[in-house]
Design a protein around this motif. Structure first.
Motif, PDB file in Angstrom:
ATOM      1  N   GLY A  33       2.832   7.040   3.400  1.00 30.92           N
ATOM      2  CA  GLY A  33       2.781   6.344   4.685  1.00 30.92           C
ATOM      3  C   GLY A  33       4.170   6.122   5.282  1.00 30.92           C
ATOM      4  N   ARG A  34       4.269   5.136   6.156  1.00 26.43           N
ATOM      5  CA  ARG A  34       5.513   4.889   6.880  1.00 26.43           C
ATOM      6  C   ARG A  34       6.212   3.611   6.460  1.00 26.43           C
ATOM      7  NH1 ARG A  34       5.887   7.976  11.420  1.00 26.43           N
ATOM      8  NH2 ARG A  34       7.448   6.542  12.205  1.00 26.43           N
ATOM      9  N   GLY A  35       5.643   2.931   5.453  1.00 26.03           N
ATOM     10  CA  GLY A  35       6.255   1.667   5.046  1.00 26.03           C
ATOM     11  C   GLY A  35       5.713   0.513   5.850  1.00 26.03           C
ATOM     12  N   CYS A  36       6.223  -0.690   5.595  1.00 24.34           N
ATOM     13  CA  CYS A  36       5.728  -1.878   6.291  1.00 24.34           C
ATOM     14  C   CYS A  36       6.746  -2.992   6.171  1.00 24.34           C
ATOM     15  CB  CYS A  36       4.380  -2.321   5.719  1.00 24.34           C
ATOM     16  SG  CYS A  36       4.472  -2.872   4.012  1.00 24.34           S
ATOM     17  N   ASP A  37       6.361  -4.162   6.684  1.00 25.25           N
ATOM     18  CA  ASP A  37       7.278  -5.296   6.675  1.00 25.25           C
ATOM     19  C   ASP A  37       7.494  -5.855   5.270  1.00 25.25           C
ATOM     20  OD1 ASP A  37       4.429  -6.035   7.224  1.00 25.25           O
ATOM     21  OD2 ASP A  37       5.208  -8.026   6.804  1.00 25.25           O
TER      22      ASP A  37
ATOM     23  N   ARG B 164      -1.212 -12.678   2.038  1.00 22.87           N
ATOM     24  CA  ARG B 164      -0.803 -11.421   1.412  1.00 22.87           C
ATOM     25  C   ARG B 164      -1.016 -11.530  -0.075  1.00 22.87           C
ATOM     26  NH1 ARG B 164       2.620  -8.499   4.937  1.00 22.87           N
ATOM     27  NH2 ARG B 164       1.260  -8.274   6.702  1.00 22.87           N
TER      28      ARG B 164
ATOM     29  N   GLU C  61       0.814  -1.218   0.000  1.00 23.72           N
ATOM     30  CA  GLU C  61       0.000   0.000   0.000  1.00 23.72           C
ATOM     31  C   GLU C  61       0.849   1.271   0.000  1.00 23.72           C
ATOM     32  OE1 GLU C  61      -1.983  -0.558   4.022  1.00 23.72           O
ATOM     33  OE2 GLU C  61      -1.341   1.521   4.197  1.00 23.72           O
ATOM     34  N   HIS C  62       2.157   1.140   0.245  1.00 28.68           N
ATOM     35  CA  HIS C  62       2.982   2.342   0.339  1.00 28.68           C
ATOM     36  C   HIS C  62       3.655   2.715  -0.974  1.00 28.68           C
ATOM     37  CE1 HIS C  62       2.774   0.433   4.370  1.00 28.68           C
ATOM     38  NE2 HIS C  62       2.342   1.638   4.656  1.00 28.68           N
TER      39      HIS C  62
ATOM     40  N   LYS D 113       9.820  -2.288   3.385  1.00 26.17           N
ATOM     41  CA  LYS D 113      11.076  -1.888   4.034  1.00 26.17           C
ATOM     42  C   LYS D 113      12.218  -2.869   3.731  1.00 26.17           C
ATOM     43  CE  LYS D 113       9.810   1.159   7.826  1.00 26.17           C
ATOM     44  NZ  LYS D 113       9.752   1.274   9.299  1.00 26.17           N
ATOM     45  N   PRO D 114      12.011  -4.189   3.940  1.00 27.88           N
ATOM     46  CA  PRO D 114      13.117  -5.100   3.589  1.00 27.88           C
ATOM     47  C   PRO D 114      13.455  -5.080   2.098  1.00 27.88           C
ATOM     48  CG  PRO D 114      11.577  -6.177   5.077  1.00 27.88           C
ATOM     49  CD  PRO D 114      10.938  -4.887   4.651  1.00 27.88           C
TER      50      PRO D 114
END
Lengths: 841, 136
Positions: A513-517, A841, A482-483, A520-521
């Motif tokens: 947004g702030r990112g997610c799992d 997911r 979503e980011h 980010k990786p």
């Protein structure tokens, strides 16, 4: 029969038989009987509930009985397993079993069929089996152990399935068929000849146009051979009789219900027998005198009776006897008037001995209407063709038959199909049904399966479901999460081209947004691939998954495992001793990995730096087992020791492992080098594998083990070491740039437009003009490599995060405890509250 | 400090560590009266939740990845990636699953957590059968 159907108001419903059709009938009835009008009792002869008999042979591919299970528990249904019906008293309306009596207001017979055993002497000998139930298969498997030869009587569909089973059990296998070709019911003579070539190449002996005249016992009294009508004798340790099936109508005959001239319980198009309270469905039923030995017509009958018992007026729509299957690895399909029995019909035939494809279409006398056909070797056109039977051809005949690599022919054909055409014949789902479901919001194949049941039985229509989704304009989003709207490949290019070095800038300029799992990786990996230094510096630390964050692999109890790099699997005794000492001193569980190194389990976070201090001091470095990165390059011992070896496989494996160590990628990368064609290093199960030849190296790409094992494809032959390294450099860098998140090389190549050939043109011929860039990127990686653990130990700031508790660094996590198993520490088993649900997911 | 005034014996703010010990968007674990608490600093916000992963029983939540889902600040469990609302502890992927969340604040450069000692949190707020020896 006229007037209000008897029994339609409900009451006691007894179903005899819990095969595929019996089960489908009960499910169909229960789904519609929302008012609970019927109390259902099912009497099943077998000891296990309904299972997928169509996939029975999967049992020998390693599937267990549970995987084939079709039965879902239903509180509204009483299932009596292992309780065969022994009689029907029509006057008293009861079914009797060995245990008792069951009164019925309506009775549905779904007794199926039984294997036909030809009346030849010796079929009762030990070692002679039929091929019908899971119990039969289990008995065959048990008997086959330690035996060498098996023969199958019957070369039809079931016979070839049985032959494959015997092959899988390691038997030297023969098929005896009375007709002059294999699968005589489904394919014509030319198709049968093509099929025979395939089957014989697999090492299965075929004996066609001969009958079995007797089965002979050996000295031990068990079967030892067959006499054939041509005078020959076939020695065999085991015989499977697969000479066809007969409707199981004995119960009905005893109850004096009418039966068909060629057997089967005679029913009208509503599937009702001549007793208005008794119905029959599936292989035991003869609808207007005709029996069907396929599951799709049986399912149709099940739906008819379910409808009728609730006051409906459905009739059996006639059967689609089309068949598509993979037998012994060969696609075979037959549909409609496959043998061209319609007066005046025309054939269009396509034979390609090179690709071993045979296809035949049967057309009406004006060549406008498709009547039927046969496909052997490549059945990709089957779904479209079968759905077109009875209507106009969906395209020029040869275009439909020629191997549909591009899929263009099939897609065009699909568009031309009428809405009423059945896409899934197993479950009678039409194109209109699918389009309605797509319109209703089904956005992928799993959703369509759940909503329409299409594709849930034989699965052959799944490609069509995808095409229908495509043609309806349903686009699978490539957005990472979503980011970010961009895919991983697009993000890689953005980061590379714009020189972005931080996640915060990337998400501010190109995301939200702030990112997610997920993202980010991915971004951490992209930054690492592009050579942005130590993976835990500054903001990058917050992007890493816990494994990369602690440079170790998290385990179920929250401890970590440690894997030092052992390039090529070569290690000195001194270094082995160091690993042993470290494991002993920190009480770590020790296990040899599949990648020729040693995994040390059970380390707490605060122990990791202490453990690595010892390892680094002894000359070890990170093995990157925690990263989406190059793992290992396995090797066999090669020409140095091995009398068969032709090249120094260990030397090359070490050179490759050191060259690509630390390379971050969309997924883990594994490799191996074998010193000769015997392939002891299993290089073809790796992302890139190398096999020595007399003249150099063969390179294979795109293999993997894991969830969906796949052998690597041969990419280039007889390379010098320098050529090999250049190819692998470009292969890896191109993969890192263009693959999706968590896409291994195999899936990456499969999804690539043009596949392996395209990849070869990019890497070998530089068709995209990328080679220099890829080479330079790899040179940067090789030049800038630095051991992450050595770097970590050198920096107190970096070491600070290896702390148990921020306010009590001296206290180890009290929740971690071990017991001893086989002399080693293992995690104490803790009760788990919620099981292990995966997040979809 | 109305809470302290109302129930001085039962609740207390406990200092855990210096504020600058927390890395942005990354967690640490703390041991507070035998409770394992995971602390996070996200932008200007501080969050504290139980360190125990309710799904696996491992004490690892402090090692999860911080992020957002819509406007919700989130924490992803490191073992199987279930995502939790950092503010409430509620799991966004599994109904009925939640982390205990603790009031947390920064004061005079120190991070402080409010522990409720009126009853063992494990009795009141955890799902049953959590396997902890002190959980019954």
């Amino acid at each position: 029969m006229s007037g209000e159907p008897v029994g339609a108001t409900g009451g006691e419903l007894v179903v005899v038989g819990n095969g595929m059709v019996g089960q489908r009938f009960v499910e169909a009835l229960r789904a519609r009987d929302t008012g609970g009008r019927w109390r259902v009792t099912v009497l099943a002869e077998e000891s296990r509930p309904a299972y997928d008999r169509v996939r029975l042979s999967a049992f020998f591919d390693g599937a267990d009985a549970d995987e084939l299970n079709l039965h879902t528990p239903d509180d509204g249904v009483t299932l009596r397993l292992g309780e065969a019906a022994t009689g029907i008293d029509r006057d008293r309306r009861v079914v009797t079993t060995a245990v008792g009596e069951y009164r019925y207001d309506a009775l549905v017979l779904a007794t199926g069929s039984y294997p036909f055993v030809p009346p030849v002497p010796g079929t009762g000998l030990p070692g002679v089996f039929v091929y019908r139930t899971l119990d039969d298969l289990a008995a065959i498997r048990a008997y086959a152990a330690g035996r060498r030869t098996g023969a199958v009587i019957g070369g039809g569909l079931l016979g070839l399935e049985a032959a494959n089973a015997l092959r899988l059990l390691g038997l030297d296998t023969h098929v005896v068929e009375f007709a002059p070709r294999l699968m005589p019911v489904q394919v014509d003579e030319a198709g049968g000849a093509m099929l025979r070539r395939y089957v014989e190449e697999l090492g299965v002996g075929t004996h066609l146009g001969v009958a079995t005249t007797a089965l002979h016992p050996g000295a031990d009294g068990a079967v030892a051979g067959l006499s054939l009508s041509d005078g020959n004798r076939l020695d065999t340790d085991l015989v499977v009789v697969a000479a066809g099936i007969r409707p199981q109508d004995g119960l009905a005959r005893a109850a004096e219900l009418a039966v068909g001239a060629r057997g089967g319980i005679l029913v009208d198009p509503s599937c009702r027998t001549d007793d208005e309270r008794i119905w029959a469905v599936g292989e035991c039923a003869a609808v207007d005198g005709v029996c069907y030995g396929l599951v799709a017509p049986g399912y149709a009958m099940a739906e008819v009776v379910a409808d009728r018992l609730l006051g409906g007026s459905a009739v059996f729509p006639g059967a689609d006897t089309a068949t598509k299957l993979k037998l012994l690895g060969v696609d075979v399909a037959s549909f409609g008037d496959a043998h061209g029995t319609t007066p005046g019909c025309l054939d269009v035939t396509f034979v390609d001995p090179a690709t071993r494809v045979y296809a035949k279409l049967v057309l009406s006398d004006d060549a406008k209407t498709l009547l039927g056909g046969v496909l052997v070797g490549d059945a990709s056109a089957y779904p479209t063709l079968r759905a077109s039977v009875g209507g106009p051809l969906p395209g020029p005949p040869l275009g439909l038959l020629a191997p549909a690599d591009s899929g263009a022919g099939a897609a065009a054909g699909l568009a031309a199909l009428p809405g009423t055409a059945q896409v899934c014949s197993c479950n009678a789902v039409t194109k209109d049904d699918i389009l309605t479901a797509i319109g209703g919001g089904c956005a992928d194949v799993p959703a369509l399966k759940a909503c329409t049941r299409a594709g849930t039985s034989c699965g052959s229509c799944v490609p069509m479901l995808k095409q229908l989704l495509d043609s309806a304009g349903v686009v699978q989003s490539t957005a990472l999460c979503e980011h970010f709207d961009a895919s991983r490949q697009e993000l890689f290019d953005i980061v590379r081209v714009r020189g972005i070095t931080s996640f915060s800038r990337l998400i501010a300029e190109h995301g939200r947004g702030r990112g997610c799992d997920i993202c980010k990786p991915v971004v951490a990996s992209i930054l690492a691939s592009l050579g942005n230094g130590y993976v835990l510096d500054g903001e990058q630390a917050s992007l890493q998954d816990t494994n990369d964050h602690f440079l170790a692999n998290i385990q179920r109890d929250g401890t970590y495992s440690v894997v030092p790099r052992i390039p090529g699997g070569e290690i000195t005794p001194e270094k082995l001793i160091v690993i042993g000492e470290v494991a002993r001193d920190f009480q770590l569980y020790t296990k040899i990995t599949g990648g020729q190194r040693i995994d040390l389990f059970g380390a707490r976070v605060e122990q990791l730096p202490q453990i690595w201090r010892r390892l680094v001091d002894a000359g070890f470095e990170s093995g990157h087992a925690y990263g989406k990165a190059l793992r290992t390059v396995k090797s066999c011992v090669g020409e140095t020791w091995c009398r068969y070896g032709v090249q120094d496989s260990v030397g090359l494996a070490i050179a490759l492992e050191l060259r690509y160590r630390g390379l971050r990628a969309p997924h883990k990368i594994k490799s191996a080098v074998s010193g000769c064609a015997r392939e002891c290093a299993e290089a073809r199960s790796k992302d890139f594998g190398v096999i020595a030849t007399d003249n150099g190296w063969n390179l294979y790409v795109g293999g993997n083990g894991g969830f969906r094992p796949r052998h690597a494809d041969l990419f280039a032959t007889d390379l010098t070491t320098e050529e090999l390294v250049r190819h692998v450099d470009r292969f890896l860098m191109f993969y890192i740039r263009t693959a999706d998140r968590l896409q291994r090389t195999a899936a990456w190549i499969e999804a690539m437009d043009g596949g392996l050939d395209h990849l070869r043109s990019v890497i070998v011929d530089d068709s995209l003009g990328l080679a220099a860039e890829l080479d330079a990127a790899m040179a940067r990686h090789v030049g800038s490599y630095s051991d992450e653990w050595r770097d970590t130990l050198a920096d107190p700031d970096r070491l600070r995060r290896f702390t148990s508790f921020v306010n009590a660094p001296e206290v180890p996590d009290p929740s971690i405890s071990f017991t001893v198993e086989r002399g080693q520490p293992v995690p104490e088993r803790r009760p788990v509250v919620l099981g292990m649900p995966e997040v979809a997911r | 400090m109305s809470t302290d005034v109302l129930a001085p014996v039962l609740t207390a703010w406990t200092a855990v560590c210096r504020y600058d010990r927390l890395e942005p968007d990354r967690g640490v674990a703390a041991l507070l009266d035998g409770e394992q608490v995971a602390l996070f600093r996200c932008g200007d916000e501080l969050y504290a939740v139980q360190n125990r992963d309710p799904v696996t029983g491992a004490y690892v939540m402090s090692r999860g990845i911080i992020g957002s889902r819509g406007d919700v600040p989130t924490l992803a469990a490191p073992l199987h990636k279930q995502v939790y609302d950092l503010r409430t502890g509620r799991c966004l992927d599994l109904p009925g699953v939640a982390l205990v969340s603790y009031p947390v604040r920064e004061r005079d450069g120190l991070v402080e957590v409010l522990l409720d000692r009126s009853a063992p949190p494990s009795l009141l707020r955890r799902p049953p059968g959590n396997g902890r020896p002190d959980g019954r």
